[in-house]
Write a protein that holds these residues in place. Structure first.
Motif, PDB file in Angstrom:
ATOM      1  N   ALA A   5      -3.460   3.724  -2.273  1.00 24.16           N
ATOM      2  CA  ALA A   5      -3.619   2.687  -3.292  1.00 24.16           C
ATOM      3  C   ALA A   5      -2.877   1.415  -2.909  1.00 24.16           C
ATOM      4  O   ALA A   5      -1.827   1.448  -2.265  1.00 24.16           O
ATOM      5  N   GLN A   6      -3.464   0.287  -3.346  1.00 21.58           N
ATOM      6  CA  GLN A   6      -2.799  -1.006  -3.226  1.00 21.58           C
ATOM      7  C   GLN A   6      -2.382  -1.468  -4.615  1.00 21.58           C
ATOM      8  O   GLN A   6      -3.072  -1.208  -5.611  1.00 21.58           O
ATOM      9  N   GLY A   7      -1.248  -2.175  -4.682  1.00 22.94           N
ATOM     10  CA  GLY A   7      -0.778  -2.661  -5.965  1.00 22.94           C
ATOM     11  C   GLY A   7       0.613  -3.247  -5.849  1.00 22.94           C
ATOM     12  O   GLY A   7       1.062  -3.610  -4.750  1.00 22.94           O
ATOM     13  N   VAL A   8       1.306  -3.312  -6.988  1.00 23.26           N
ATOM     14  CA  VAL A   8       2.658  -3.885  -7.008  1.00 23.26           C
ATOM     15  C   VAL A   8       3.584  -2.967  -7.796  1.00 23.26           C
ATOM     16  O   VAL A   8       3.160  -2.271  -8.717  1.00 23.26           O
ATOM     17  N   TYR A   9       4.848  -2.997  -7.429  1.00 19.23           N
ATOM     18  CA  TYR A   9       5.863  -2.281  -8.182  1.00 19.23           C
ATOM     19  C   TYR A   9       6.241  -3.107  -9.408  1.00 19.23           C
ATOM     20  O   TYR A   9       6.402  -4.323  -9.331  1.00 19.23           O
ATOM     21  N   THR A  10       6.363  -2.429 -10.541  1.00 22.52           N
ATOM     22  CA  THR A  10       6.774  -3.079 -11.788  1.00 22.52           C
ATOM     23  C   THR A  10       7.919  -2.282 -12.402  1.00 22.52           C
ATOM     24  O   THR A  10       8.218  -1.164 -11.967  1.00 22.52           O
ATOM     25  N   SER A  13      -6.319  -1.455  -6.465  1.00 25.43           N
ATOM     26  CA  SER A  13      -7.471  -0.855  -5.793  1.00 25.43           C
ATOM     27  C   SER A  13      -6.999   0.418  -5.104  1.00 25.43           C
ATOM     28  O   SER A  13      -5.805   0.582  -4.821  1.00 25.43           O
ATOM     29  N   TYR A  14      -7.935   1.322  -4.814  1.00 31.32           N
ATOM     30  CA  TYR A  14      -7.516   2.612  -4.268  1.00 31.32           C
ATOM     31  C   TYR A  14      -8.707   3.334  -3.635  1.00 31.32           C
ATOM     32  O   TYR A  14      -9.870   3.016  -3.887  1.00 31.32           O
ATOM     33  N   THR A  15      -8.406   4.309  -2.815  1.00 31.33           N
ATOM     34  CA  THR A  15      -9.370   5.308  -2.349  1.00 31.33           C
ATOM     35  C   THR A  15      -8.710   6.660  -2.543  1.00 31.33           C
ATOM     36  O   THR A  15      -7.478   6.769  -2.581  1.00 31.33           O
ATOM     37  N   ARG A  16      -9.527   7.710  -2.656  1.00 28.94           N
ATOM     38  CA  ARG A  16      -8.933   9.021  -2.887  1.00 28.94           C
ATOM     39  C   ARG A  16      -9.842  10.105  -2.335  1.00 28.94           C
ATOM     40  O   ARG A  16     -11.030   9.892  -2.107  1.00 28.94           O
ATOM     41  N   GLU A  17      -9.269  11.273  -2.151  1.00 26.95           N
ATOM     42  CA  GLU A  17     -10.014  12.417  -1.649  1.00 26.95           C
ATOM     43  C   GLU A  17      -9.708  13.622  -2.525  1.00 26.95           C
ATOM     44  O   GLU A  17      -8.557  13.852  -2.901  1.00 26.95           O
ATOM     45  N   MET A  18     -10.757  14.379  -2.839  1.00 22.75           N
ATOM     46  CA  MET A  18     -10.559  15.613  -3.599  1.00 22.75           C
ATOM     47  C   MET A  18      -9.755  16.593  -2.743  1.00 22.75           C
ATOM     48  O   MET A  18      -9.873  16.609  -1.508  1.00 22.75           O
ATOM     49  N   GLN A  60       0.844  -1.199   0.000  1.00 24.43           N
ATOM     50  CA  GLN A  60       0.000   0.000   0.000  1.00 24.43           C
ATOM     51  C   GLN A  60       0.870   1.237   0.000  1.00 24.43           C
ATOM     52  O   GLN A  60       1.897   1.298   0.682  1.00 24.43           O
ATOM     53  N   ILE A  61       0.444   2.228  -0.798  1.00 26.60           N
ATOM     54  CA  ILE A  61       1.129   3.519  -0.811  1.00 26.60           C
ATOM     55  C   ILE A  61       0.103   4.619  -0.540  1.00 26.60           C
ATOM     56  O   ILE A  61      -1.091   4.455  -0.809  1.00 26.60           O
ATOM     57  N   THR A  62       0.564   5.724   0.000  1.00 29.41           N
ATOM     58  CA  THR A  62      -0.289   6.902   0.176  1.00 29.41           C
ATOM     59  C   THR A  62       0.491   8.114  -0.289  1.00 29.41           C
ATOM     60  O   THR A  62       1.718   8.176  -0.168  1.00 29.41           O
TER      61      THR A  62
END
Length: 742
Positions: A57-62, A75-80, A10-12
């Motif tokens: 966001a969740q994911g993988v480094y490529t 997958s992710y969440t976000r705020e304006m 997860q990254i923010t």
């Protein structure tokens, strides 16, 4: 910098800038400043993401071979953004239509932290800023509201792992009410135009807390069963079978379905009727199509048509001009077409349908009658043009298909209010017409226009619901001619001779192998598949000079070692192996590669195409259209397919509409003709091993046909004259016997 890994993390952070954006699919490439001080390029489906937004966001480094390290978001969440500087960056990134960096600065200076509230609720206040007119302010406000709605829709779809591309169709139909509707009834996504599988939506609905016996689920189950059976050719389903099938689908008691069925009947989503003393259920549009066709056919039957007084002399003059002698059946067919409002011409290969058509066209021209030529598919229309020397178009093009943005479905500009301006319409390959297309054709005819339908009644029925041509042929009072005589020149073709043997229930002469019909015996499914490769890549080019791109493999089934799925993988590896200069994209276990032969497998009425030899663009690529992948751009996530003289762009989210076409099913080959056909026949599901399946495949070959496999399976297909029963009442409606016990 993190190294490439398969571990989900997860990254923010905050979005700094947008590098690439696809408004159509929601795919974004963006630069993000992470909370830990690092910077990274993130990629994924994140609709309308804008600079200044906070994201988790969740994911993988490529590690992209060209663009370096990236983070692929799953997958992710976000705020304006809420700060003035964040709001400015968001607007300046070009996310809102009509607002660039300069305008964004002026708006934020005027309204500060209230900017988003102004755009959403009182956009007329924007006119206080110099250069922003009332229309432009309304446009900005509408763009912001639309963006917010679309963003919420796509966030909802992403959360439940549903296809992002359906967001546009949802917004077209339901507008700003889309999200609330999804939350109150996710089963709307099963409806025509969205076409998400019932089982997929059932999973989503269960996650949302919908019960197994809720009204929304049971109504969707009933409609799904009717739609599923329509795709398998049925215009209606007997009510008892509908209840039984839906109860099994939904895993509930049959008694629970009577209330939702009654509700759908009241809403007119389902139409109930009596056919042969049985209560039956139709989808509303199929009921309208069937009853409308029956009325129009009876109208055409009753039309008074006065033929030319010298018709027989005109036929004789045509014979003399071309130095040919028409058979009695051909002369009868010509007379029929000049004496009736509706005429049917049928017959197998080599029986003179084309020669008869040419005579009809010459006599129509001689009598000053205007005509239009059409066919259901592009290949069939092209062949009709080549054989007749006159323009022929697809029915969709003739009827001027357009995409109805309000409904998310196809419509035709030509209808009873804007009919085709012609005296006679002639349709080839009429056995392919389903109820919807036949209804649209009849709706576009002028009251005094005549209709001539040409086809082979012994081929497979259409892919869609009904058996329009076959049912018309079964009506005793409709004018029809069946050509049966095989002409001398056609007798020189073993393809023609053997196709008629098959149609009569006789074994084709498999061991003759000296003209254009060959048989290659194989002892196993694997050796059959191997024989197909050798035939296409070596033996046919060497012996007949026909290159692999002109050879079509046609299979009874998609399954097993001799089905299209397995053979497409083998043929792709042999005919179009990977190479450094070829782009690739994976869809599940399938690899699409530049140079691949592909087929569109569903109608897409709003897919944009451009013509190569003219400054012309249009929309619509249809089920069964075949082409070649000419370009793949991984960065832009776009794949380009060339269809004859047109090219169409597919986003990577749309490639589920394509499949490889080195090998295709018999059903998909209908309406087409190929220089050479190879047909593997070793084993397949019993329901597919039928005479009509074999006959249809054999008649697709123009110069060469090779069957590879087992003689006993060929014999079984010849012997099995079983035709899959379709629930349709068109013939009964035309003859006036629909409600009775007949």
């Amino acid at each position: 910098m993190q190294k490439q890994t398969t571990q989900t993390i997860q990254i923010t952070g905050r979005i700094d800038s947008i590098i690439f954006r696809s408004e159509e699919t929601g795919y974004v490439v963006a630069r993000a400043a992470l909370d830990d001080g690092d910077e990274i390029v993130i990629t994924g489906t994140m609709p309308f993401l804008g600079a200044g937004e906070q994201i988790s966001a969740q994911g993988v480094y490529t590690n992209h071979p060209k663009h370096g390290p990236q983070f692929a978001v799953s997958s992710y969440t976000r705020e304006m953004p809420t700060s003035v500087s964040g709001i400015y960056e968001y607007l300046a990134s070009g996310t809102i239509k009509g607002i660039g960096a300069k305008t964004a600065r002026a708006i934020v200076t005027a309204f500060g932290a209230e900017t988003f509230d102004v755009l959403a609720n009182t956009p007329e206040e924007l006119t206080r800023i110099r250069g922003i007119s009332q229309p432009k302010a309304r446009e900005m406000g509408e763009s912001f509201r639309r963006l917010n709605t679309m963003k919420m829709i796509m966030d909802f779809l992403a959360r439940y792992k549903l296809p992002p591309h359906i967001s546009a169709a949802l917004f077209r139909v339901y507008g700003t009410a889309s999200l609330e509707l999804l939350k109150s009834n996710p089963y709307v996504l099963c409806e025509k135009g969205f076409d998400v599988d019932f089982y997929e939506i059932d999973r989503v609905a269960a996650d949302m807390g919908f019960s197994k016996d809720c009204l929304e689920r049971l109504e969707a189950g009933l409609l799904y069963e009717l739609s599923f059976n329509a795709e398998n050719g049925h215009a209606f389903i007997p009510e008892d079978k509908l209840i039984e099938a839906t109860a099994s689908l939904c895993e509930i008691d049959e008694a629970l379905l009577f209330e939702p069925l009654e509700d759908l009947l009241e809403k007119r989503r389902i139409i109930q009727d009596v056919v042969k003393s049985h209560d039956v259920c139709y989808l509303d549009y199929l009921y309208r199509c069937e009853t409308f066709i029956a009325d129009e056919v009876r109208r055409l039957q009753a039309m008074q048509v006065v033929p030319p007084s010298n018709l027989d002399r005109l036929i004789a003059r045509t014979e003399q001009t071309h130095g040919i002698q028409y058979g009695d059946g051909q002369k009868a067919a010509v007379r029929m077409c000049f004496e009736n409002g509706l005429s049917l011409l049928t017959g197998g290969p080599g029986t003179g349908k084309t020669t008869t058509l040419l005579c009809i066209l010459e006599l129509l021209e001689a009598n000053g009658l205007r005509f239009m030529l059409a066919a259901p598919t592009g290949r069939a229309a092209k062949r009709m043009s080549e054989l007749s020397g006159r323009e022929a178009r697809t029915l969709h093009r003739m009827l001027e298909s357009v995409f109805d943005a309000n409904q998310g479905t196809v419509a035709f500009r030509r209808d009873r209010n804007n009919p085709l301006d012609t005296d006679v319409i002639i349709v080839d390959e009429a056995s392919m017409l389903d109820l919807m297309l036949a209804s649209s054709l009849l709706d576009a005819m002028k009251p005094r226009a005549r209709l001539i339908l040409i086809g082979d009644a012994d081929q497979l029925p259409p892919m869609g619901p009904g058996s329009f041509f076959s049912e018309l042929l079964g009506c005793p009072d409709i004018a029809k001619t069946r050509l049966t005589e095989i002409f001398r020149q056609a007798q020189d073709s073993d393809i023609v001779v053997n196709s008629h043997r098959i149609n009569r229930g006789e074994m084709p002469q498999l061991m003759k192998n000296d003209r254009d019909f060959y048989f290659a015996r194989a002892r196993s499914a694997e050796s059959t598949a191997s024989a197909v490769l050798t035939l296409i890549c070596e033996r046919i080019p060497l012996k007949f000079g026909i290159q692999p791109e002109d050879v079509q493999v046609i299979c009874p089934s998609r399954q097993l070692a001799c089905g299209t799925t397995a053979l497409n993988a083998l043929l792709q590896q042999r005919l179009n192996p990977p190479a450094p200069d070829k782009g690739e994209v994976a869809f599940g276990s399938v690899i699409f590669r530049t140079g691949d032969r592909v087929m569109q497998i569903k109608n897409n009425y709003d897919l944009l195409w451009r013509r190569l030899d003219a400054a012309e663009v249009g929309t619509g690529v249809f089920n069964g259209d075949t082409g070649v992948i000419v370009h793949i751009d991984p960065a832009a996530r776009v794949l380009v397919v060339r269809y004859d003289d047109r090219e169409a762009d597919y986003t990577f989210d749309e490639i589920n509409q394509l499949e490889h076409a080195y090998a295709i099913t018999v059903h998909k080959s209908q309406g087409s003709e190929y220089p050479a056909v190879v047909m593997p026949i070793f084993t397949a599901p019993q329901r597919l091993l039928t005479r009509s399946m074999l006959y249809t495949a054999v008649t697709r070959a123009k110069k060469l046909l090779v069957i590879a496999g087992r003689e006993d399976v060929v014999a079984r297909m010849v012997e099995t004259n079983r035709k899959n029963r379709r629930f349709s009442a068109l013939k009964l409606r035309i003859t006036g016997a629909v409600g009775g016990d007949v």
